[in-house]
Design an enzyme around this catalytic site. Structure first.
Site, PDB file in Angstrom:
ATOM      1  CG  ASP A   1       1.613  -0.043   6.165  1.00  0.00           C
ATOM      2  OD1 ASP A   1       0.612  -0.521   6.704  1.00  0.00           O
ATOM      3  OD2 ASP A   1       2.226  -0.638   5.263  1.00  0.00           O
ATOM      4  CG  HIS A   2       3.099  -2.554   9.187  1.00  0.00           C
ATOM      5  ND1 HIS A   2       3.786  -3.410   8.386  1.00  0.00           N
ATOM      6  CD2 HIS A   2       1.799  -2.685   8.834  1.00  0.00           C
ATOM      7  CE1 HIS A   2       2.959  -4.047   7.589  1.00  0.00           C
ATOM      8  NE2 HIS A   2       1.733  -3.615   7.839  1.00  0.00           N
TER       9      HIS A   2
ATOM     10  CE1 TYR B   1      -2.130  -1.367  10.346  1.00  0.00           C
ATOM     11  CE2 TYR B   1      -1.375  -3.625  10.522  1.00  0.00           C
ATOM     12  CZ  TYR B   1      -1.716  -2.539   9.754  1.00  0.00           C
ATOM     13  OH  TYR B   1      -1.641  -2.618   8.383  1.00  0.00           O
TER      14      TYR B   1
ATOM     15  CG  HIS C   1      -0.703   1.218   2.827  1.00  0.00           C
ATOM     16  ND1 HIS C   1      -0.789  -0.155   2.888  1.00  0.00           N
ATOM     17  CD2 HIS C   1      -1.963   1.673   2.917  1.00  0.00           C
ATOM     18  CE1 HIS C   1      -2.067  -0.510   3.005  1.00  0.00           C
ATOM     19  NE2 HIS C   1      -2.792   0.584   3.009  1.00  0.00           N
TER      20      HIS C   1
ATOM     21  CG  HIS D   1      -1.254  -3.657  -0.365  1.00  0.00           C
ATOM     22  ND1 HIS D   1      -0.077  -4.355  -0.232  1.00  0.00           N
ATOM     23  CD2 HIS D   1      -1.240  -2.737   0.630  1.00  0.00           C
ATOM     24  CE1 HIS D   1       0.609  -3.878   0.802  1.00  0.00           C
ATOM     25  NE2 HIS D   1      -0.073  -2.898   1.339  1.00  0.00           N
TER      26      HIS D   1
ATOM     27  CB  CYS E   1       2.299  -0.312   0.116  1.00  0.00           C
ATOM     28  SG  CYS E   1       2.931  -0.825   1.721  1.00  0.00           S
TER      29      CYS E   1
HETATM   30  C1  DNO Z   1      -0.536  -5.198   6.370  1.00  0.00           C
HETATM   31  C2  DNO Z   1      -1.369  -4.703   5.284  1.00  0.00           C
HETATM   32  C3  DNO Z   1      -1.859  -5.802   4.383  1.00  0.00           C
HETATM   33  C4  DNO Z   1      -2.885  -5.216   3.451  1.00  0.00           C
HETATM   34  C5  DNO Z   1      -3.380  -6.140   2.412  1.00  0.00           C
HETATM   35  C6  DNO Z   1      -4.184  -5.376   1.415  1.00  0.00           C
HETATM   36  O1  DNO Z   1      -0.472  -4.587   7.368  1.00  0.00           O
HETATM   37  O2  DNO Z   1      -0.771  -3.682   4.589  1.00  0.00           O
HETATM   38  O3  DNO Z   1      -2.441  -6.823   5.123  1.00  0.00           O
HETATM   39  O4  DNO Z   1      -3.992  -4.823   4.194  1.00  0.00           O
HETATM   40  O5  DNO Z   1      -2.343  -6.783   1.793  1.00  0.00           O
HETATM   41  O6  DNO Z   1      -4.993  -6.242   0.730  1.00  0.00           O
END
Ligand code: DNO
Length: 348
Positions: free
Chosen positions: A307-308, A321, A262, A197, A235
C-alpha cells in the site's frame, strides 16, 4: 498470493515500464479515474486500460475502485439509478475478464491524512494522521484535507455534509446492506469478487459515521449478502490504526472472505493518531510479517499489493505512491511469501 501494484493511469509519475521491473510483480491494480463518480463505465474504457497494461507485460488484476456515489450511501431517492450505473460498471469490468473489484463505503471522504509529507528521523517523508488536526478548528472542520479523492468546493462540501445530518451509523449500515443485496447477486452471476475496503482511518471523521472499521463491521458486511463473491479487501494499515483490531486474529478469522490484500504498517500514538511506517514489522505497531504469513498459509491465492510507501531517496510524486519505497515493500512481502512456500514444502 500474487504481487500487484497500483497504477493511476497515464498521468501517474511512475510508469508501467518501471513497475514491470519490480521482481515477481505480475499484476496491476487500476481504475478509470476520469469517469465521474456515479457514471457507468463502458466496456471500451475498461478494455483500453487492460490493453495498455498488457502491452507492458502485466495483467490488469484488480479494479480499485469502482466508486460508490453518495446517493447510495445516503439512501436517497436517486440511489436505485446510481446502483444501476454501478452494476453497469461491474458488467464492463467482468466482460474484460477482471475478477476482483475493490470499493469503499466511507461517507464523503475517502482516506484521510493531516500531513502528506511529515519528515522522519531518517530524512524520508511519510503520511501521518493527527485527529486533533481534523477536528480542531472550531467544530466545522476544514473544507479540504490532503488525500481526498474528490475535490469539493467549500459550498458543495457543506451541502453534502448537511445531507448526512440525520443519518446515523445504523442508517448507513442499512444503506450498505441495501447496496450489497442489490450488487452481490450480480457479482455472483458475473463471477466477480467484490472486496470492500475498510474505513481509513477506522473511526468517524468530522462527525460522519463510518461502519467498516471493526471485526463486527466486517461480519455485518458478510452477513448482509452471504455469498463467496461478497468479500473483503484486507487493508492492514487501515484496520491496524485501531489498537483494538488484532490483525493476526482478524486475518485468521476472515481469511476465506479476503479477495485482496493491502499491506502496510502504521506506528500508532495513543488512540487516534498514527504515522505511516516502513513495512518491516518492528518499524510500526502492526505485526505485519505475522499477519501476511497467516494470510499466505490459510488464505487463497489472492492479489496483494504494497500500500502506501514513504518518499525516500529524494523521490517526488503522488504522496504514498512513489516507486522506491513501494518496491522495497514488494520485496519484503515477497520474502514473507517465499518463507511460507518453503515452510509448506518442508512439511510436504
Ligand atoms: C488509498 C487507498 C484508498 C482506496 C479506496 C478503496 O490509498 O487505499 O483510496 O483505494 O478507499 O475504495
Amino acid at each position: 498470493m500474487r504481487m500487484t501494484m497500483r497504477w493511476f493511469g497515464p498521468a501517474d509519475p511512475v510508469p508501467l515500464w518501471k513497475l514491470r521491473q519490480v521482481p515477481n510483480l505480475t499484476g496491476i491494480v487500476g481504475a478509470l479515474h476520469d469517469v465521474p463518480t456515479g457514471e457507468a463505465w463502458t466496456r471500451a474504457g475498461v478494455a483500453g486500460l487492460r490493453q495498455t497494461v498488457e502491452r507492458h507485460g502485466l495483467a490488469l488484476s484488480v479494479i480499485e475502485s469502482v466508486p460508490v456515489h453518495e446517493d447510495i450511501k445516503l439512501g436517497n431517492a436517486r440511489r436505485d439509478g446510481r446502483i444501476a450505473a454501478w452494476i453497469a460498471s461491474l458488467e464492463a469490468v467482468a466482460a474484460e475478464g477482471i475478477g476482483v473489484v475493490c470499493y469503499n463505503f466511507m461517507p464523503v471522504f475517502d482516506w484521510t491524512r493531516t500531513d502528506l509529507a511529515s519528515v522522519r528521523a531518517d530524512g524520508s517523508t511519510a503520511l501521518v494522521y493527527r485527529h486533533a488536526d481534523v477536528t480542531g478548528d472550531g467544530g466545522d472542520g476544514p473544507t479540504v484535507l490532503p488525500g481526498w479523492a474528490e475535490a469539493y468546493t467549500p459550498a458543495a462540501l457543506t451541502a453534502l455534509r448537511a445531507a448526512y445530518t440525520d443519518l446515523s451509523a445504523d442508517g448507513l449500515r442499512a444503506n450498505l446492506a441495501y447496496f450489497l443485496r442489490a450488487v452481490v447477486p450480480v457479482a455472483a452471476r458475473l463471477g466477480v469478487h467484490l472486496a470492500i475496503h475498510p474505513d481509513d482511518p477506522p473511526w468517524p471523521v468530522l462527525g460522519l459515521p463510518r461502519v467498516v472499521s471493526t471485526a463486527d463491521d466486517l461480519d455485518f458486511v458478510l452477513r448482509a449478502a452471504p455469498d463467496a463473491h461478497n468479500g473483503l479487501t484486507f487493508c492492514t494499515g487501515s484496520l491496524g490504526a485501531r489498537a483494538d483490531n488484532d490483525l493476526p486474529a482478524l486475518a485468521r478469522r476472515f481469511a476465506p472472505h479476503i479477495h485482496f490484500v493491502h499491506a502496510r504498517n502504521v506506528l500508532r500514538h495513543g488512540q487516534r493518531d498514527f504515522d505511516e511506517a516502513a513495512h518491516v514489522s518492528d518499524q510500526g505497531s502492526i505485526e505485519l510479517a505475522r499477519t501476511v504469513m497467516i494470510l499466505a498459509r490459510v488464505g487463497s491465492d489472492v492479489p496483494i499489493r504494497p500500500d502506501h510507501g514513504r518518499m525516500i531517496w529524494g523521490e517526488t510524486g503522488r504522496p504514498g505512491y512513489g516507486l522506491h519505497d513501494r518496491a522495497l515493500e514488494a520485496m519484503y512481502l515477497q520474502g514473507l511469501l517465499d518463507a511460507v512456500t518453503l515452510e509448506k514444502e518442508s512439511h510436504a
